[in-house]
Design a protein around this motif. Structure first.
Motif, PDB file in Angstrom:
ATOM      1  N   GLY A   1       0.794  -1.290   0.147  1.00 41.99           N
ATOM      2  CA  GLY A   1      -0.047   0.059   0.122  1.00 41.99           C
ATOM      3  C   GLY A   1       0.697   1.290  -0.063  1.00 41.99           C
ATOM      4  N   GLU A   2       0.228   2.381  -0.065  1.00 40.92           N
ATOM      5  CA  GLU A   2       0.751   3.497  -0.059  1.00 40.92           C
ATOM      6  C   GLU A   2       0.856   4.088   1.292  1.00 40.92           C
ATOM      7  OE1 GLU A   2       2.135   5.564  -2.658  1.00 40.92           O
ATOM      8  OE2 GLU A   2       1.758   3.648  -3.976  1.00 40.92           O
ATOM      9  N   PRO A   3       1.763   5.033   1.388  1.00 40.33           N
ATOM     10  CA  PRO A   3       2.074   5.735   2.958  1.00 40.33           C
ATOM     11  C   PRO A   3       0.861   6.501   3.265  1.00 40.33           C
ATOM     12  CG  PRO A   3       4.002   6.032   1.635  1.00 40.33           C
ATOM     13  CD  PRO A   3       2.988   5.465   0.835  1.00 40.33           C
ATOM     14  N   LYS A   4       0.673   6.449   4.743  1.00 47.72           N
ATOM     15  CA  LYS A   4      -0.600   7.156   5.109  1.00 47.72           C
ATOM     16  C   LYS A   4      -0.153   8.640   5.311  1.00 47.72           C
ATOM     17  CE  LYS A   4      -4.866   7.483   6.736  1.00 47.72           C
ATOM     18  NZ  LYS A   4      -5.901   7.262   5.866  1.00 47.72           N
ATOM     19  N   ASP A   5      -0.832   9.659   4.741  1.00 41.91           N
ATOM     20  CA  ASP A   5      -0.343  10.902   5.047  1.00 41.91           C
ATOM     21  C   ASP A   5      -0.932  11.576   6.568  1.00 41.91           C
ATOM     22  OD1 ASP A   5       0.415  11.053   2.340  1.00 41.91           O
ATOM     23  OD2 ASP A   5      -1.309  12.422   1.727  1.00 41.91           O
ATOM     24  N   VAL A   6      -0.115  12.237   7.231  1.00 42.33           N
ATOM     25  CA  VAL A   6      -0.150  12.836   8.519  1.00 42.33           C
ATOM     26  C   VAL A   6      -0.105  14.216   8.361  1.00 42.33           C
ATOM     27  CG1 VAL A   6       0.619  12.592  10.670  1.00 42.33           C
ATOM     28  CG2 VAL A   6       0.375  10.617   9.495  1.00 42.33           C
ATOM     29  N   VAL A   7      -0.926  14.839   9.200  1.00 46.10           N
ATOM     30  CA  VAL A   7      -0.783  16.400   9.355  1.00 46.10           C
ATOM     31  C   VAL A   7      -0.671  16.717  10.732  1.00 46.10           C
ATOM     32  CG1 VAL A   7      -1.888  18.512   9.052  1.00 46.10           C
ATOM     33  CG2 VAL A   7      -1.950  16.866   7.058  1.00 46.10           C
ATOM     34  N   LEU A   8       0.390  17.550  11.179  1.00 51.20           N
ATOM     35  CA  LEU A   8       0.411  17.939  12.460  1.00 51.20           C
ATOM     36  C   LEU A   8      -0.194  19.314  12.677  1.00 51.20           C
ATOM     37  CD1 LEU A   8       3.954  16.734  13.417  1.00 51.20           C
ATOM     38  CD2 LEU A   8       1.776  15.768  14.105  1.00 51.20           C
TER      39      LEU A   8
ATOM     40  N   ASN B   1       8.310   3.020   7.115  1.00 48.17           N
ATOM     41  CA  ASN B   1       7.141   2.949   7.901  1.00 48.17           C
ATOM     42  C   ASN B   1       6.100   3.786   7.139  1.00 48.17           C
ATOM     43  OD1 ASN B   1       5.044   3.618   9.741  1.00 48.17           O
ATOM     44  ND2 ASN B   1       6.508   3.933  11.341  1.00 48.17           N
ATOM     45  N   LEU B   2       4.953   3.108   7.135  1.00 47.24           N
ATOM     46  CA  LEU B   2       3.770   3.668   6.116  1.00 47.24           C
ATOM     47  C   LEU B   2       3.051   4.677   6.923  1.00 47.24           C
ATOM     48  CD1 LEU B   2       2.581   0.685   4.542  1.00 47.24           C
ATOM     49  CD2 LEU B   2       4.076   2.069   3.609  1.00 47.24           C
ATOM     50  N   LEU B   3       3.722   5.686   7.505  1.00 49.27           N
ATOM     51  CA  LEU B   3       3.274   7.014   7.941  1.00 49.27           C
ATOM     52  C   LEU B   3       4.148   8.018   7.665  1.00 49.27           C
ATOM     53  CD1 LEU B   3       2.478   6.447  11.732  1.00 49.27           C
ATOM     54  CD2 LEU B   3       1.017   6.208   9.918  1.00 49.27           C
ATOM     55  N   ARG B   4       3.651   8.853   6.614  1.00 46.74           N
ATOM     56  CA  ARG B   4       4.224   9.968   6.104  1.00 46.74           C
ATOM     57  C   ARG B   4       3.988  11.518   6.562  1.00 46.74           C
ATOM     58  NH1 ARG B   4       4.366  10.023  -0.256  1.00 46.74           N
ATOM     59  NH2 ARG B   4       2.154  10.401   0.251  1.00 46.74           N
ATOM     60  N   LEU B   5       4.677  12.146   7.259  1.00 44.53           N
ATOM     61  CA  LEU B   5       4.500  13.605   7.876  1.00 44.53           C
ATOM     62  C   LEU B   5       4.500  14.363   6.514  1.00 44.53           C
ATOM     63  CD1 LEU B   5       4.007  15.441   9.946  1.00 44.53           C
ATOM     64  CD2 LEU B   5       6.322  15.739  10.182  1.00 44.53           C
ATOM     65  N   ARG B   6       3.301  14.994   6.320  1.00 43.62           N
ATOM     66  CA  ARG B   6       3.213  15.636   5.153  1.00 43.62           C
ATOM     67  C   ARG B   6       3.199  17.132   5.414  1.00 43.62           C
ATOM     68  NH1 ARG B   6       1.128  13.802   0.308  1.00 43.62           N
ATOM     69  NH2 ARG B   6       1.993  15.736  -0.304  1.00 43.62           N
ATOM     70  N   ALA B   7       2.484  17.797   6.593  1.00 38.53           N
ATOM     71  CA  ALA B   7       2.330  18.963   6.528  1.00 38.53           C
ATOM     72  C   ALA B   7       2.255  19.295   8.198  1.00 38.53           C
ATOM     73  CB  ALA B   7       0.981  19.591   5.910  1.00 38.53           C
ATOM     74  N   ILE B   8       2.623  20.380   8.455  1.00 39.12           N
ATOM     75  CA  ILE B   8       2.325  21.112   9.936  1.00 39.12           C
ATOM     76  C   ILE B   8       1.395  22.207   9.614  1.00 39.12           C
ATOM     77  CG2 ILE B   8       4.467  19.948  10.879  1.00 39.12           C
ATOM     78  CD1 ILE B   8       5.579  22.875  10.900  1.00 39.12           C
TER      79      ILE B   8
ATOM     80  N   GLY C   1      -1.586  18.225  -2.251  1.00 40.11           N
ATOM     81  CA  GLY C   1      -1.275  16.992  -2.733  1.00 40.11           C
ATOM     82  C   GLY C   1      -1.311  15.685  -1.483  1.00 40.11           C
ATOM     83  N   ILE C   2      -2.085  16.372  -0.295  1.00 37.50           N
ATOM     84  CA  ILE C   2      -2.328  15.735   0.730  1.00 37.50           C
ATOM     85  C   ILE C   2      -4.006  14.997   0.695  1.00 37.50           C
ATOM     86  CG2 ILE C   2      -2.771  15.602   3.366  1.00 37.50           C
ATOM     87  CD1 ILE C   2      -0.544  18.069   3.153  1.00 37.50           C
ATOM     88  N   ASN C   3      -4.041  13.677   0.866  1.00 39.44           N
ATOM     89  CA  ASN C   3      -5.105  12.906   0.752  1.00 39.44           C
ATOM     90  C   ASN C   3      -5.230  11.950   1.665  1.00 39.44           C
ATOM     91  OD1 ASN C   3      -6.397  13.885  -2.036  1.00 39.44           O
ATOM     92  ND2 ASN C   3      -4.299  13.708  -2.454  1.00 39.44           N
ATOM     93  N   ASN C   4      -6.688  11.758   2.292  1.00 40.72           N
ATOM     94  CA  ASN C   4      -6.959  10.831   3.068  1.00 40.72           C
ATOM     95  C   ASN C   4      -6.282  10.846   4.355  1.00 40.72           C
ATOM     96  OD1 ASN C   4      -9.249   9.691   1.276  1.00 40.72           O
ATOM     97  ND2 ASN C   4      -7.370   8.540   0.186  1.00 40.72           N
ATOM     98  N   ALA C   5      -5.910  11.950   4.686  1.00 45.27           N
ATOM     99  CA  ALA C   5      -4.928  12.046   5.962  1.00 45.27           C
ATOM    100  C   ALA C   5      -5.563  12.050   7.360  1.00 45.27           C
ATOM    101  CB  ALA C   5      -4.271  13.565   5.927  1.00 45.27           C
TER     102      ALA C   5
ATOM    103  N   LEU D   1      -0.684   4.665  18.415  1.00 44.03           N
ATOM    104  CA  LEU D   1      -2.200   4.689  18.080  1.00 44.03           C
ATOM    105  C   LEU D   1      -2.329   5.386  16.715  1.00 44.03           C
ATOM    106  CD1 LEU D   1      -5.241   4.486  19.060  1.00 44.03           C
ATOM    107  CD2 LEU D   1      -4.747   6.669  20.235  1.00 44.03           C
ATOM    108  N   LEU D   2      -1.526   6.176  16.356  1.00 44.81           N
ATOM    109  CA  LEU D   2      -1.676   6.403  14.923  1.00 44.81           C
ATOM    110  C   LEU D   2      -1.209   5.555  14.009  1.00 44.81           C
ATOM    111  CD1 LEU D   2      -2.043   9.264  13.186  1.00 44.81           C
ATOM    112  CD2 LEU D   2       0.582   9.714  13.526  1.00 44.81           C
ATOM    113  N   GLN D   3      -0.486   4.747  14.235  1.00 44.07           N
ATOM    114  CA  GLN D   3      -0.271   3.509  13.429  1.00 44.07           C
ATOM    115  C   GLN D   3      -1.397   2.777  13.476  1.00 44.07           C
ATOM    116  OE1 GLN D   3       3.552   2.056  15.529  1.00 44.07           O
ATOM    117  NE2 GLN D   3       4.704   2.875  13.536  1.00 44.07           N
TER     118      GLN D   3
END
Length: 484
Positions: free
Chosen positions: A129-136, A158-165, A227-231, A467-469
């Motif tokens: 699968g694709e990495p999961k987008d995460v926003v802080l 790791n399939l968690l990708r910090l995309r934005a804050i 470009g952030i989706n399903n975050a 928990l995020l994972q």
């Protein structure tokens, strides 16, 4: 002592150093190629120095009573790199001790048995699968530590990708934001390099491109424009703590779930990873990670209640001061919190005792609590004064908690220390939710007093990432299998 014996000590140290140096690229290969995360009784071996690796081996003697050196673990690590392993968290310490005690000599055969679920499974059983987008959303103490952990873990696929804050302001603060991530008075320097892309309003941390979005309200943001989706949005502000307020995030394009890093109010589910995370329904879109104190005490309370039963108890939290207090005396809407935090012990209230019931309903109405804020910047302690249903003694309770910390499914949540010299600063950066201080334990018949340290910043943030994972369906096997 003869000079020859002194020289032998030094030669042994040098040999171990050399072997630890050889071990580092092998550990890196396991982590980056196979997404295998090796540790020694909960102490990570990833991105660690030679001296830290040697110290982590020494730790095993203190908690398990068995000498373990790099000479014991190196053959296991080398063999693991040749087994095409599927992603997993592997406690190398427990594997090595068990292998040493087994009297066997065929490392490969032993590992193929113990790791049978993942051997040869890198291609077939990878995370996929694709990495999961995460926003802080918010970039204060917890936000920046979460960023550090997510960036660190990204190195292993790791399939968690910090995309934005997301922060407030006008957009001319990127250098300051980068500096706060780069340097930390409590947790030390960032492990890697950070650069600033002023033109595109972004930070680049260890190759992770992180968009910095300036907004005063969640509803202002269209994440898909970046470009952030399903975050999953991790709200670190504490400004909204109920479903209505946090639902603002779900109105934004590109967001599917919200995780709050504070105790949730109303019907919001408060989750302590390792205790009630499996209660999360697939359809739930807003979850609270509870508080640092709740995360620290719930695992220990569950362990004690499972074995001895708890009639009632009182939780006293000795907590480092936080950013919501004043540096000098000034107005504050909370009682006593307006007094200078660095100069006073401040008696205040905590909702942690009541919050326990949200994760452990069996302890509902059995606990009271209070808190004292003290002039230290990080690491807190919870004192659990419990009345038990079964009689016990100090040694039996300590031995039980030690076994839970080493061998139970809660080994990521509960740590154990048995030293008469430890103080709060020794636990800065500890990744467990709480650490039982065995030397301080007092048990007399059905009365028990337990002292639990916790890094209220870093340890809590590690629980949030776990928990995020889970919310992102990033599920790792933990091997060897922990037994109740």
């Amino acid at each position: 002592m003869s000079q020859e014996k002194l020289d032998n000590y030094f030669q042994e140290w040098q040999d171990n150093e050399a072997l630890a140096e050889e071990m580092i690229p092998l550990l890196g290969k396991l982590y980056r190629k196979y997404n295998v995360v090796p540790s020694l009784y909960g102490r990570s071996l990833i991105n660690r120095s030679v001296l830290r690796i040697l110290k982590n081996h020494r730790y095993v003697k203190r908690v398990e009573g068995t000498e373990l050196s790099v000479r014991d673990t190196f053959p296991l690590i080398k063999t693991m790199t040749e087994l095409d392993l599927a992603p997993a968290h592997i406690d190398l310490g427990r594997l090595a001790v068990a292998f040493k005690n087994s009297g066997r000599d065929d490392v490969e055969a032993y590992l193929k048995e113990e790791l049978s679920d993942i051997v040869g499974g890198h291609s077939a059983n990878g995370m996929g699968g694709e990495p999961k987008d995460v926003v802080l959303y918010g970039f204060g103490r917890i936000g920046r530590i979460l960023a550090r952990i997510l960036i660190e873990k990204a190195g292993g696929g790791n399939l968690l990708r910090l995309r934005a804050i997301v922060v407030r302001g006008s957009g001319d603060d990127l250098e300051k934001r980068a500096s706060l991530l780069r340097r930390d008075s409590v947790h030390g320097p960032f492990g890697g390099s950070i650069s600033v892309d002023q033109e595109n309003s972004a930070l680049i941390a260890n190759g992770n491109y992180i968009k910095v979005i300036h907004a005063d309200s969640p509803t202002e943001i269209d994440y898909t424009a970046y470009g952030i989706n399903n975050a999953i949005v991790v709200d670190n502000t504490g400004k909204w703590r109920d479903e209505e307020g946090l639902s603002q995030h779900l109105q934004c394009k590109g967001v599917t779930k919200v995780l709050l890093t504070a105790p949730g109010k109303g019907n919001l589910k408060n989750v302590v990873y390792g205790i009630n995370h499996s209660d999360i329904d697939d359809g739930e879109r807003i979850i609270s990670a509870a508080s640092c104190t709740t995360n620290a005490i719930v695992p220990v309370l569950k362990a004690i209640n499972d074995e001895y039963g708890i009639k009632h108890g009182h939780v006293e939290t000795v907590h480092s001061y936080t950013n919501d207090q004043n540096l000098i005396d000034n107005y504050h809407k909370g009682d006593r919190r307006g007094r200078s935090a660095p100069l006073n012990m401040v008696l205040t209230e905590t909702g942690a005792a009541k919050a326990v019931a949200k994760a452990l309903p069996e302890l509902s109405n059995k606990l009271t609590g209070n808190a004292i804020r003290v002039p230290t910047p990080n690491v807190s302690m919870a004192i659990l004064n419990l009345n038990l249903e079964k009689s016990a003694d100090t040694n039996s309770v300590n031995d039980y908690l030690r076994q839970i910390a080493l061998h139970s499914p809660m080994h990521k949540q509960i740590d154990y220390v048995d030293s008469p010299e430890v103080v709060s600063s020794d636990f800065v950066g500890n990744r467990h939710a709480g650490i039982v201080d065995a030397k301080a334990t007092i048990v007399d018949d059905t009365n028990a007093v337990l002292y639990v340290w916790y890094d209220n910043e870093f340890g809590y943030s590690c629980q949030v990432v776990r928990l995020l994972q889970y919310m992102s369906n990033v599920r790792f096997k933990y091997l060897p299998v922990a037994r109740d």
